[in-house]
Structures are given as structure tokens and as C-alpha cells.
Design a protein around this motif. Structure first.
Motif, mmCIF file in Angstrom:
data_model
loop_
_atom_site.group_PDB
_atom_site.id
_atom_site.type_symbol
_atom_site.label_atom_id
_atom_site.label_comp_id
_atom_site.label_asym_id
_atom_site.label_seq_id
_atom_site.Cartn_x
_atom_site.Cartn_y
_atom_site.Cartn_z
ATOM 1 N N LYS A 1 10.054 -0.553 4.328
ATOM 2 C CA LYS A 1 10.452 -1.293 5.386
ATOM 3 C C LYS A 1 9.509 -2.085 6.275
ATOM 4 N N CYS A 2 8.700 -2.969 5.656
ATOM 5 C CA CYS A 2 7.623 -3.473 6.153
ATOM 6 C C CYS A 2 8.041 -4.227 7.338
ATOM 7 N N ILE A 3 7.115 -4.345 8.312
ATOM 8 C CA ILE A 3 7.544 -4.990 9.465
ATOM 9 C C ILE A 3 7.354 -6.553 9.513
ATOM 10 N N PHE A 4 6.598 -6.910 8.233
ATOM 11 C CA PHE A 4 6.480 -8.327 8.300
ATOM 12 C C PHE A 4 7.378 -8.927 6.869
ATOM 13 N N CYS A 5 8.007 -7.849 6.394
ATOM 14 C CA CYS A 5 8.862 -8.307 5.056
ATOM 15 C C CYS A 5 9.390 -9.763 5.020
ATOM 16 N N PHE A 6 8.974 -10.421 3.950
ATOM 17 C CA PHE A 6 9.830 -11.873 4.121
ATOM 18 C C PHE A 6 11.265 -11.809 3.688
ATOM 19 N N VAL A 7 11.443 -10.918 2.697
ATOM 20 C CA VAL A 7 12.663 -10.793 2.257
ATOM 21 C C VAL A 7 13.722 -10.502 3.236
ATOM 22 N N LEU B 1 2.302 0.411 -4.364
ATOM 23 C CA LEU B 1 1.874 1.577 -4.977
ATOM 24 C C LEU B 1 2.765 2.907 -4.335
ATOM 25 N N THR B 2 3.625 2.472 -3.372
ATOM 26 C CA THR B 2 3.927 3.612 -2.666
ATOM 27 C C THR B 2 5.293 4.305 -3.279
ATOM 28 N N ASN B 3 5.728 3.666 -4.376
ATOM 29 C CA ASN B 3 6.682 4.300 -5.164
ATOM 30 C C ASN B 3 6.188 4.987 -6.550
ATOM 31 N N VAL B 4 4.912 5.143 -6.814
ATOM 32 C CA VAL B 4 4.565 5.301 -7.824
ATOM 33 C C VAL B 4 4.088 7.153 -7.821
ATOM 34 N N SER B 5 4.392 7.787 -8.975
ATOM 35 C CA SER B 5 3.766 9.315 -9.011
ATOM 36 C C SER B 5 2.358 9.304 -9.595
ATOM 37 N N ARG C 1 -1.542 1.682 7.876
ATOM 38 C CA ARG C 1 -0.735 1.046 6.686
ATOM 39 C C ARG C 1 0.740 1.673 6.630
ATOM 40 N N ARG C 2 0.632 2.983 6.984
ATOM 41 C CA ARG C 2 2.035 3.583 6.928
ATOM 42 C C ARG C 2 3.090 2.914 7.815
ATOM 43 N N LYS C 3 2.473 2.683 9.187
ATOM 44 C CA LYS C 3 3.372 1.951 10.305
ATOM 45 C C LYS C 3 3.488 0.609 9.702
ATOM 46 N N MET C 4 2.689 -0.363 8.944
ATOM 47 C CA MET C 4 3.137 -1.403 8.834
ATOM 48 C C MET C 4 4.120 -1.608 7.626
ATOM 49 N N LEU C 5 3.804 -0.656 6.512
ATOM 50 C CA LEU C 5 5.024 -0.457 5.580
ATOM 51 C C LEU C 5 6.167 0.049 6.067
ATOM 52 N N GLY C 6 6.282 0.874 7.242
ATOM 53 C CA GLY C 6 7.412 1.161 7.573
ATOM 54 C C GLY C 6 7.995 2.412 6.816
ATOM 55 N N ASN C 7 6.629 3.080 6.219
ATOM 56 C CA ASN C 7 7.078 4.280 5.304
ATOM 57 C C ASN C 7 6.039 5.172 5.637
ATOM 58 N N PRO C 8 6.357 6.336 6.294
ATOM 59 C CA PRO C 8 5.650 7.494 6.884
ATOM 60 C C PRO C 8 5.293 8.448 5.551
ATOM 61 N N LYS C 9 5.814 8.156 4.520
ATOM 62 C CA LYS C 9 5.306 8.914 3.295
ATOM 63 C C LYS C 9 4.416 8.163 2.368
ATOM 64 N N ALA C 10 3.960 6.987 2.614
ATOM 65 C CA ALA C 10 3.209 6.246 1.767
ATOM 66 C C ALA C 10 1.737 6.976 1.423
ATOM 67 N N PRO C 11 1.501 7.113 0.237
ATOM 68 C CA PRO C 11 0.441 7.749 -0.064
ATOM 69 C C PRO C 11 -0.934 7.091 0.409
ATOM 70 N N ASN C 12 -2.043 7.700 0.076
ATOM 71 C CA ASN C 12 -3.434 7.226 0.394
ATOM 72 C C ASN C 12 -3.758 6.132 -0.545
ATOM 73 N N ILE C 13 -3.588 5.035 0.152
ATOM 74 C CA ILE C 13 -3.940 3.768 -1.025
ATOM 75 C C ILE C 13 -5.408 3.781 -1.449
ATOM 76 N N MET C 14 -6.400 4.327 -0.741
ATOM 77 C CA MET C 14 -7.907 4.306 -1.103
ATOM 78 C C MET C 14 -8.059 5.570 -2.031
#
Length: 422
Positions: free
Chosen positions: A85-91, A122-126, A153-166
Motif C-alpha cells: 500500500k505504497c504511500i505514492f502508488c500512482f494506481v 520483491l515483497t511477494n516472493v518467497s 522502505r516498509r513505511k513507504m511501501l505500507g508493508n510492515p512485513k516487506a523483506p530486507n531488500i538488501m
């Protein structure tokens, strides 16, 4: 995947595979979708598992890489939807009315990133997905990073469970996957663009920084990049580009053209953008367009320019106007260039690709447009003749009372659209 056809003379026919059989696995890995088939179809040695009813058969296959298994399936890729639920989602900013339904689909699918170059988080990949990406060599991928700070990044994506992108970037890089990344810059929020560039450089091939796009229905907590913000980003990224060029042989991090336009700064020259790997992100489009204009004009020894008009978005207006003046200076004629303010999405949306038919009509009605109106292909649905608000080209022609010519967005197409042989 259910097989619906087997090509005559193919490897599949030689193996006795028939219509109605099911493709189960390759090398013991369960088949997920057509990408598994595409990968192994170009391989030379592997085990393929086929089911016919309740009976499964394993085939040890040895073939040349260009030999085709010859199988056709009834399965299509179902789009993985976005979990964020990105804070900037254009859709999420799009008006619910007057738009094609497909524009409201929020996809976030690594497979389409590989196939068509769309950006994913990559927030929805296992872990299995990541291993599959490496095993099938799904490279390059295009990944939205936004910041290397995991909590931000989690705050910007609105996803507290987003995995560590690095960690994800490191795993993919170590597995041989090439990555092109992007940052959507939101003024006052992810001001760590320089640090993110430094953190991601060991893992990525390129990084684009683009300003957040905001419609009139946007998150009110966000703001557009004004002149001061744009200049700040340019000033912190420019020295980094020089450092990366010395260390990596590439500038690595590139800024969207909008930063220079908004900041009222000169756009870098053609050579600055190297291989234009981020061109689809609006990075280097002005420099490339100008280069193509000069090339196309130089290649034409004669021709005639009539009396016509061109319409574009606010951001590209000065560039298109300059190009039109170059054409007229060499070939004569009269070209009027009109800037169309985006009322449909909001005046802060300035790119030509989001200009609607209704806004073009409201801007140009009553204007003397000459013999025809020239518009860029990016304003229309891909492979279609409909604007984002569902107005067709024919409808706009009728409303304006003039013929419309659609041309490609590159400089050569622009010049060819302006000049014709006598």
C-alpha cells in the motif's frame, strides 16, 4: 501444465508425448509456469516428467539447444498482484471513472519484470521464488528499491512485513542475476538517495532516481519535487556519478529528465547516459531525442514542411518546440507547438504519456491547427487508438475538425512526421 498440441517432427513427438498429457516437472523441480518450459526448451540435458492420467513418466533428454520440444500449452501467466500500500502508488491515485479497467490492476510480478521490464518490489516472493529466479536465470530484473533503509522502505511501501531488500539484492547478485533498480523520490521522506545509491552499487547494474508523480487525488502527505528539491537531488547525485564512473566504469545512478527540467538546469549531453539502460524510466529521453533530431535532419537533403500543429505535455514542450524550430529552419513551413495542461490527473502531472483526449480537445478547441495535428504514440493505448480517458483518435478528430497524425516518440519519427518529399 496441460499440453494442447505437439509439433510434428519435434522432440516431443519423437518421445510419444500426446495432446492432453500434463507437464509435471523438470529435473525434479515442479513446473510453475511457461518460464520453466522456456528455460529447459533451450537446454541440452535434463529430465522431463510427463503425466498421462495417473501414470507419470520421466524422460532423460539430450538434445541440441536449438532443438524444440515442440509442446504447446493452455496455461497463461496469471498476474501476481501487489501486496503493498505504497504511500505514492500512482494506481491508487487514479480516478475511478473514465479509465480502462486494466489501468487499475496493481501487478507486482517478478516474471513480468523479466519478460517486459516492469518494476517490482520483491515483497511477494518467497525464498523458493528467489532460488527459482537464479535457477532459471531470469535476468535482468527491474526492482523498485526506493531506499536501502529497511524500516523506511516498509513505511513507504505500507508493508510492515516487506523483506530486507538488501539481502534479496545480495542473493540475486551472487546468483548471477543482473539488476536495474529505481528510487521513487518523495521530497521530505526518502532523502537518503545518495546513501541508497552507494549501498546498492555493489549489487545493481544501474539505478534510476525519478520524482514521485502525484495526481489531484494523491496522498495529501506527499509533495511534488519543486525547483529547490530538484536542485538538491541533482547536487548530491552529480558528484556520485563522477565517483562511480572512476570506480565502476559507469555513472551507475541516473536522474530522470524531470529533475533537470523542474530544477531549471541544463540536461546532460548524449554521452552522459551511456547505454540509456533506464530510458523507459524517463532517464535520458531529452538528450536522446535531441540527438536523434539532429541526426535525422542531417540525413535529409530536401523535403517540404506544411502548416500543421503538434501537441505535447508540459514537461516536453520546450524540447518539442526547439525540435520544431530546427525543422522549420532547414525546410521552411509552419509548425505550431501546443503545451497541454493535464486537468484530468492534475496539473502536477506533466508527461505527454498521461495526456488525455479530453484535455487535448479543451486546450485546442477553437485554435487554428493547420492541415493536421501531430501527436506522439505514447498518448495512446499500446497497439490501439484510444487515449487514457477512452476517447478515440477518430472522436478527437471529429471534435477538433482536423486530421490527426500519430508518430513515434523518437526524434527520427518526429522529423519524418514533419517533413515529406515534394
Amino acid at each position: 501444465m496441460r499440453i494442447i498440441d505437439v509439433d510434428k517432427g519435434s522432440v516431443g513427438e519423437e518421445l510419444g508425448i500426446k495432446q492432453g498429457d500434463e507437464l509435471i516437472a523438470f529435473d525434479g523441480h515442479k513446473v510453475v509456469d511457461i518460464l520453466d518450459y522456456d528455460f529447459y526448451n533451450e537446454s541440452e540435458c535434463f529430465v522431463m516428467t510427463i503425466a498421462r492420467g495417473s501414470e507419470e513418466t520421466e524422460f532423460d533428454i539430450e538434445k541440441d539447444s536449438d532443438e524444440d520440444l515442440g509442446l504447446t500449452f493452455d496455461a497463461e501467466l496469471s498476474v501476481r498482484v501487489c501486496r503493498n500500500k505504497c504511500i505514492f502508488c500512482f494506481v491508487d491515485q487514479l480516478p475511478k471513472r473514465e479509465l480502462r479497467k486494466s489501468l487499475h490492476v496493481k501487478d507486482d510480478d517478478y516474471r513480468y519484470s523479466f519478460i517486459s521490464g516492469s518494476y517490482v518490489t520483491l515483497t511477494n516472493v518467497s525464498d523458493d521464488d528467489l532460488e527459482r529466479i537464479v535457477r532459471l536465470k531470469l535476468s535482468p530484473l527491474y526492482i523498485s528499491i526506493h531506499t536501502s533503509d529497511n524500516e523506511l522502505r516498509r513505511k513507504m511501501l505500507g508493508n510492515p512485513k516487506a523483506p530486507n531488500i538488501m539481502k534479496q539484492l545480495g542473493f540475486l547478485h551472487d546468483g548471477g542475476i543482473k539488476i536495474h533498480a529505481q528510487i521513487v523520490y518523495c521530497p521530505g521522506i526518502n532523502e537518503d538517495v545518495a546513501q541508497t545509491a552507494i549501498d546498492t552499487a555493489p549489487y545493481c547494474e544501474s539505478l534510476a532516481v525519478v520524482p514521485v508523480g502525484l495526481t489531484k487525488d494523491c496522498n495529501t502527505a506527499l509533495r511534488c519535487a519543486n525547483e529547490a528539491y530538484a536542485r538538491r537531488v541533482v547536487s548530491c547525485i552529480t558528484p556520485l556519478q563522477k565517483e562511480f564512473l572512476e570506480e565502476k566504469g559507469t555513472r551507475y545512478v541516473f536522474l530522470a529528465d524531470e529533475f533537470y527540467v523542474i530544477g531549471k538546469l541544463p540536461v546532460p549531453d548524449y554521452e552522459h547516459y551511456e547505454d540509456f539502460v533506464q530510458i523507459e524510466n524517463g532517464v535520458g529521453m531529452i538528450a536522446l531525442f535531441k540527438h536523434e533530431i539532429d541526426f535525422a535532419i542531417g540525413e535529409m537533403s530536401d523535403g517540404k514542411v506544411g502548416d500543421f500543429s503538434v501537441a505535447t505535455g508540459v514537461a516536453a514542450y520546450e524540447t518539442i518546440k526547439e525540435a520544431a524550430e530546427k525543422v522549420v529552419n532547414k525546410f521552411g513551413g509552419n509548425i505550431k507547438v501546443f503545451s497541454v495542461v493535464n486537468s484530468f490527473f492534475g496539473e502536477s502531472v506533466t508527461v505527454a504519456g498521461l495526456v488525455t483526449g479530453g484535455d487535448i480537445y479543451n486546450r485546442l478547441k477553437g485554435e487554428s491547427l493547420g492541415d493536421y495535428l501531430m501527436l506522439p504514440r505514447c498518448m495512446l493505448k499500446e497497439f490501439g487508438d484510444v487515449f487514457l480517458d477512452n476517447m478515440s483518435v477518430n472522436e478527437l478528430e471529429h471534435k477538433l475538425g482536423t486530421k490527426i497524425k500519430i508518430v513515434g516518440t523518437d526524434g527520427v519519427s518526429f522529423v519524418k512526421g514533419c517533413v515529406h518529399n515534394e
